[in-house]
Design a protein around this motif. Structure first.
Motif, PDB file in Angstrom:
ATOM      1  N   VAL A  28       0.833  -1.210   0.000  1.00  0.00           N
ATOM      2  CA  VAL A  28       0.000   0.000   0.000  1.00  0.00           C
ATOM      3  C   VAL A  28       0.864   1.255   0.000  1.00  0.00           C
ATOM      4  CG1 VAL A  28      -1.585   1.370   1.403  1.00  0.00           C
ATOM      5  CG2 VAL A  28      -2.063  -1.043   1.001  1.00  0.00           C
ATOM      6  N   ILE A  29       1.914   1.284   0.833  1.00  0.00           N
ATOM      7  CA  ILE A  29       2.730   2.506   0.886  1.00  0.00           C
ATOM      8  C   ILE A  29       3.490   2.707  -0.417  1.00  0.00           C
ATOM      9  CG2 ILE A  29       4.803   1.466   1.887  1.00  0.00           C
ATOM     10  CD1 ILE A  29       3.247   4.896   2.718  1.00  0.00           C
ATOM     11  N   VAL A  30       3.942   1.612  -1.042  1.00  0.00           N
ATOM     12  CA  VAL A  30       4.631   1.741  -2.329  1.00  0.00           C
ATOM     13  C   VAL A  30       3.678   2.303  -3.382  1.00  0.00           C
ATOM     14  CG1 VAL A  30       5.721   0.480  -4.221  1.00  0.00           C
ATOM     15  CG2 VAL A  30       6.342  -0.044  -1.863  1.00  0.00           C
ATOM     16  N   MET A  31       2.475   1.763  -3.475  1.00  0.00           N
ATOM     17  CA  MET A  31       1.512   2.216  -4.473  1.00  0.00           C
ATOM     18  C   MET A  31       1.051   3.641  -4.211  1.00  0.00           C
ATOM     19  SD  MET A  31       1.354  -0.154  -6.664  1.00  0.00           S
ATOM     20  CE  MET A  31       0.030   0.593  -7.616  1.00  0.00           C
ATOM     21  N   LEU A 170       7.254  -3.363  -9.740  1.00  0.00           N
ATOM     22  CA  LEU A 170       6.757  -3.653 -11.091  1.00  0.00           C
ATOM     23  C   LEU A 170       5.288  -3.276 -11.231  1.00  0.00           C
ATOM     24  CD1 LEU A 170       8.455  -7.078 -11.964  1.00  0.00           C
ATOM     25  CD2 LEU A 170       9.124  -4.773 -12.663  1.00  0.00           C
ATOM     26  N   VAL A 171       4.487  -3.581 -10.215  1.00  0.00           N
ATOM     27  CA  VAL A 171       3.076  -3.174 -10.245  1.00  0.00           C
ATOM     28  C   VAL A 171       2.964  -1.659 -10.279  1.00  0.00           C
ATOM     29  CG1 VAL A 171       0.913  -3.190  -8.946  1.00  0.00           C
ATOM     30  CG2 VAL A 171       2.280  -5.279  -9.109  1.00  0.00           C
ATOM     31  N   LEU A 172       3.799  -0.991  -9.494  1.00  0.00           N
ATOM     32  CA  LEU A 172       3.801   0.474  -9.474  1.00  0.00           C
ATOM     33  C   LEU A 172       4.152   1.036 -10.846  1.00  0.00           C
ATOM     34  CD1 LEU A 172       3.669   3.105  -7.796  1.00  0.00           C
ATOM     35  CD2 LEU A 172       6.109   2.815  -7.349  1.00  0.00           C
ATOM     36  N   ALA A 173       5.156   0.458 -11.499  1.00  0.00           N
ATOM     37  CA  ALA A 173       5.565   0.933 -12.819  1.00  0.00           C
ATOM     38  C   ALA A 173       4.449   0.766 -13.843  1.00  0.00           C
ATOM     39  CB  ALA A 173       6.816   0.181 -13.272  1.00  0.00           C
ATOM     40  N   VAL A 174       3.767  -0.373 -13.807  1.00  0.00           N
ATOM     41  CA  VAL A 174       2.651  -0.595 -14.731  1.00  0.00           C
ATOM     42  C   VAL A 174       1.523   0.400 -14.465  1.00  0.00           C
ATOM     43  CG1 VAL A 174       0.844  -2.232 -15.398  1.00  0.00           C
ATOM     44  CG2 VAL A 174       3.195  -3.028 -15.087  1.00  0.00           C
ATOM     45  N   ALA A 175       1.205   0.627 -13.202  1.00  0.00           N
ATOM     46  CA  ALA A 175       0.162   1.591 -12.860  1.00  0.00           C
ATOM     47  C   ALA A 175       0.533   2.995 -13.341  1.00  0.00           C
ATOM     48  CB  ALA A 175      -0.066   1.596 -11.350  1.00  0.00           C
ATOM     49  N   ASN A 176       1.801   3.355 -13.211  1.00  0.00           N
ATOM     50  CA  ASN A 176       2.260   4.669 -13.683  1.00  0.00           C
ATOM     51  C   ASN A 176       2.089   4.797 -15.193  1.00  0.00           C
ATOM     52  OD1 ASN A 176       3.659   7.235 -13.289  1.00  0.00           O
ATOM     53  ND2 ASN A 176       5.379   6.270 -14.334  1.00  0.00           N
ATOM     54  N   LEU A 177       2.382   3.728 -15.921  1.00  0.00           N
ATOM     55  CA  LEU A 177       2.216   3.741 -17.380  1.00  0.00           C
ATOM     56  C   LEU A 177       0.740   3.845 -17.768  1.00  0.00           C
ATOM     57  CD1 LEU A 177       4.830   1.003 -18.332  1.00  0.00           C
ATOM     58  CD2 LEU A 177       4.952   3.439 -18.924  1.00  0.00           C
ATOM     59  N   ALA A 224       4.581  17.917 -15.933  1.00  0.00           N
ATOM     60  CA  ALA A 224       5.351  16.906 -16.659  1.00  0.00           C
ATOM     61  C   ALA A 224       6.707  16.630 -16.009  1.00  0.00           C
ATOM     62  CB  ALA A 224       5.541  17.352 -18.103  1.00  0.00           C
ATOM     63  N   SER A 225       7.354  17.648 -15.484  1.00  0.00           N
ATOM     64  CA  SER A 225       8.675  17.440 -14.891  1.00  0.00           C
ATOM     65  C   SER A 225       8.590  16.559 -13.645  1.00  0.00           C
ATOM     66  CB  SER A 225       9.322  18.780 -14.544  1.00  0.00           C
ATOM     67  OG  SER A 225       8.526  19.504 -13.630  1.00  0.00           O
ATOM     68  N   ALA A 226       7.514  16.704 -12.872  1.00  0.00           N
ATOM     69  CA  ALA A 226       7.328  15.849 -11.697  1.00  0.00           C
ATOM     70  C   ALA A 226       7.087  14.405 -12.118  1.00  0.00           C
ATOM     71  CB  ALA A 226       6.170  16.355 -10.848  1.00  0.00           C
ATOM     72  N   PHE A 227       6.286  14.221 -13.171  1.00  0.00           N
ATOM     73  CA  PHE A 227       6.059  12.878 -13.705  1.00  0.00           C
ATOM     74  C   PHE A 227       7.366  12.265 -14.190  1.00  0.00           C
ATOM     75  CE2 PHE A 227       5.632  10.448 -17.670  1.00  0.00           C
ATOM     76  CZ  PHE A 227       4.903   9.358 -17.225  1.00  0.00           C
ATOM     77  N   ALA A 228       8.161  13.048 -14.900  1.00  0.00           N
ATOM     78  CA  ALA A 228       9.424  12.538 -15.440  1.00  0.00           C
ATOM     79  C   ALA A 228      10.392  12.174 -14.320  1.00  0.00           C
ATOM     80  CB  ALA A 228      10.049  13.571 -16.366  1.00  0.00           C
ATOM     81  N   GLY A 229      10.461  13.011 -13.269  1.00  0.00           N
ATOM     82  CA  GLY A 229      11.342  12.725 -12.150  1.00  0.00           C
ATOM     83  C   GLY A 229      10.968  11.444 -11.433  1.00  0.00           C
ATOM     84  N   TYR A 230       9.678  11.151 -11.363  1.00  0.00           N
ATOM     85  CA  TYR A 230       9.196   9.917 -10.737  1.00  0.00           C
ATOM     86  C   TYR A 230       9.442   8.723 -11.652  1.00  0.00           C
ATOM     87  CZ  TYR A 230       5.814   6.888  -8.282  1.00  0.00           C
ATOM     88  OH  TYR A 230       5.205   5.870  -7.585  1.00  0.00           O
ATOM     89  N   THR A 231       9.180   8.907 -12.934  1.00  0.00           N
ATOM     90  CA  THR A 231       9.288   7.803 -13.895  1.00  0.00           C
ATOM     91  C   THR A 231      10.723   7.361 -14.101  1.00  0.00           C
ATOM     92  OG1 THR A 231       7.290   8.580 -15.028  1.00  0.00           O
ATOM     93  CG2 THR A 231       8.724   7.096 -16.252  1.00  0.00           C
ATOM     94  N   ILE A 232      11.656   8.276 -14.025  1.00  0.00           N
ATOM     95  CA  ILE A 232      13.047   7.889 -14.263  1.00  0.00           C
ATOM     96  C   ILE A 232      13.564   6.991 -13.137  1.00  0.00           C
ATOM     97  CG2 ILE A 232      14.216   9.829 -13.105  1.00  0.00           C
ATOM     98  CD1 ILE A 232      16.113   9.858 -15.560  1.00  0.00           C
ATOM     99  N   VAL A 233      13.013   7.154 -11.933  1.00  0.00           N
ATOM    100  CA  VAL A 233      13.378   6.256 -10.837  1.00  0.00           C
ATOM    101  C   VAL A 233      12.890   4.840 -11.133  1.00  0.00           C
ATOM    102  CG1 VAL A 233      13.037   5.766  -8.386  1.00  0.00           C
ATOM    103  CG2 VAL A 233      13.382   8.123  -9.144  1.00  0.00           C
TER     104      VAL A 233
END
Length: 469
Positions: A28-31, A170-177, A224-233
């Motif tokens: 839950v905290i990760v998501m 991995l679940v977090l990355a898919v949800a972000n996409l 967009a910059s906040a999204f990019a900063g999160y996505t690059i991690v």
């Protein structure tokens, strides 16, 4: 106090977490970190500052793990054998600086801070140094980061596994996409208002902007910059797992889609950070390509780096009419960036932040008292030389640890360190405040917990009654 819909849902979810196994609390905290623009409720007494959904759920996360494991593994997270000792000292100094330095040094210098009103308006302006609501909010975030690190460390030391970290990320990355795709679809179909319920924080929202005809992806974030900063991690984490040949199909596919999302975000910071991350991944892959167990993929990474310009030139040759559009895009994204109003403002922030560092004789103005456009200057202007050194010791110890665990533990620790490095790369270029986000501290805590600990270090070992369910 104004409570939002997601705030109510978070309270319900938090109550459920208290009754669920500790593993559920970790997921839950990760998501929750995905909802970077979602307010649980606002606090008018602090100028309308928002308490974010991740911050609210962090309280339930810590309480659930404390109920399961007690205080011993949490204290082990900030002991002398853990990088957390430096984070603890940094946080203590940061809290001290926030409470006392703005008052002791009041009027000594001028700082750039966010001025909030109870009506929800925010402006960034140059004001004489004094105590403000920013000192309180950044202190809360700093303490939250320390707790997130310590309890994540405790969870993984008390029965949580490397597979938990991999699965959750991995679940977090898919949800972000998925949210990134929905962001583009709702924008193009004129239904962007459907995302309003997850963009309720008292932030300036720049979610409907375009650059050279491309929709700037913002996902669940305010810009967009906040999204990019999160996505690059997330990209660095999944790409590192792919290099180590962990779930190759899943990690490779997700990393590729995250890379595409980063490019489509049209964030200059993301492009510069991406170059740094790719060089790090290539450098890291080389030693793993030799020896008894070959896991690195330097040839694949080098080929990918080489293929990008080759494909780009091929498109220009086959589609000459596309050349002007690409040129306009590059001009707007990179070449003219330094001459933009935004760039001039951020360079002014950095100049003011460095002057604050000098005017306060290296002590800093206090946590939350100054804003900059580079995390290095954020540290120097807020917590001064002492805080900066403590932060470097924390990061250095986190990134330089060695692992003697199994294959999955080793690969996960390397992936977590890659994520930490990616987050720092982005922050050093455009970070504006001290808080690096809960995802950063989850990965740092994971890396610290999965490292090799000598037996004589007295590392905490849970009993059978404390095993994760």
């Amino acid at each position: 106090m104004r409570i939002e819909l997601l705030g109510v849902l978070s309270l319900v979810l938090g109550a459920a977490v208290l009754l669920a196994p500790p593993r559920m609390a970790f997921y839950v905290i990760v998501m929750s970190t995905l909802f970077g623009a979602a307010a649980a409720f606002g606090v008018p007494g602090l100028g309308g500052a928002s308490v974010l959904v991740p911050s609210l759920l962090l309280a339930f996360y810590c309480l659930r793990l404390f109920m399961a494991f007690g205080e011993r593994p949490v204290l082990a997270a900030v002991s002398s054998s853990s990088p957390g000792i430096w984070l603890l000292l940094l946080t203590v100094y940061g809290v001290f600086s926030a409470l006392f330095l703005p008052r002791l040094l009041e009027g000594v210098t001028e700082t750039m801070i966010v001025l909030r009103s109870s009506a929800g308006h925010r402006i960034i302006d140059l004001t004489p140094l004094s105590f403000s609501s920013n000192n309180i909010t950044q202190t809360v975030y700093a303490v939250g980061g320390l707790f997130c690190f310590a309890f994540t460390y405790a969870y993984l030391k008390c029965g949580g596994t490397a597979r938990d970290v991999i699965n959750a990320m991995l679940v977090l990355a898919v949800a972000n996409l998925i949210f990134a795709l929905l962001d583009v679809i709702t924008y193009r179909t004129g239904t962007a208002h459907l995302f309003d319920f997850i963009r309720t924080a008292n932030y300036a929202l720049l979610t409907g902007s375009e650059k050279a005809g491309f929709k700037r992806i913002s996902g669940t974030f305010p810009e967009a910059s906040a999204f990019a900063g999160y996505t690059i991690v997330l990209f660095a984490f999944t790409a590192s797992l792919w290099i180590d040949r962990v779930r190759t199909v899943a990690t490779g596919g997700i990393a590729g889609l995250l890379l595409l999302a980063l490019l489509l975000s049209t964030s200059t910071t993301a492009l510069v950070s991406l170059a740094m991350v790719m060089v790090f991944l290539l450098w890291r892959a080389l030693p793993a390509s030799y020896g008894k167990r070959v896991t690195g993929r330097p040839a694949a990474i080098a080929l990918a780096l080489l293929a990008v310009p080759l494909c780009f030139m091929l498109v220009l040759v086959l589609m000459p009419e596309f050349a002007k559009a690409v040129q306009d895009f590059l001009d707007e994204t990179l070449y003219s960036k330094l001459n933009s109003q935004s760039a001039r403002e951020r360079m002014q922030w950095n100049a003011v932040a460095f002057q604050v560092f000098l005017d306060t004789w290296g002590w800093g103005a206090g946590l939350g008292s100054a804003r900059a456009s580079s995390y290095a200057l954020v540290l120097l202007s807020n917590v001064g030389l002492i805080g900066t050194v403590l932060f470097l010791l924390f990061v250095g110890n986190t990134l330089m640890m060695k692992s003697a665990g199994g294959f999955h533990e080793h690969a996960t620790m390397r992936a977590a360190r890659a994520g930490v490095l990616a987050g720092l790369s982005e922050a050093m270029i455009s970070g504006t405040v001290y808080d690096l986000g809960l995802l950063f501290f989850i990965l740092a805590g994971s890396a610290a917990a999965l490292r090799w600990v000598p037996a004589q270090a007295g590392a905490y070992r849970p009993g059978k009654a404390e095993a994760v369910q």
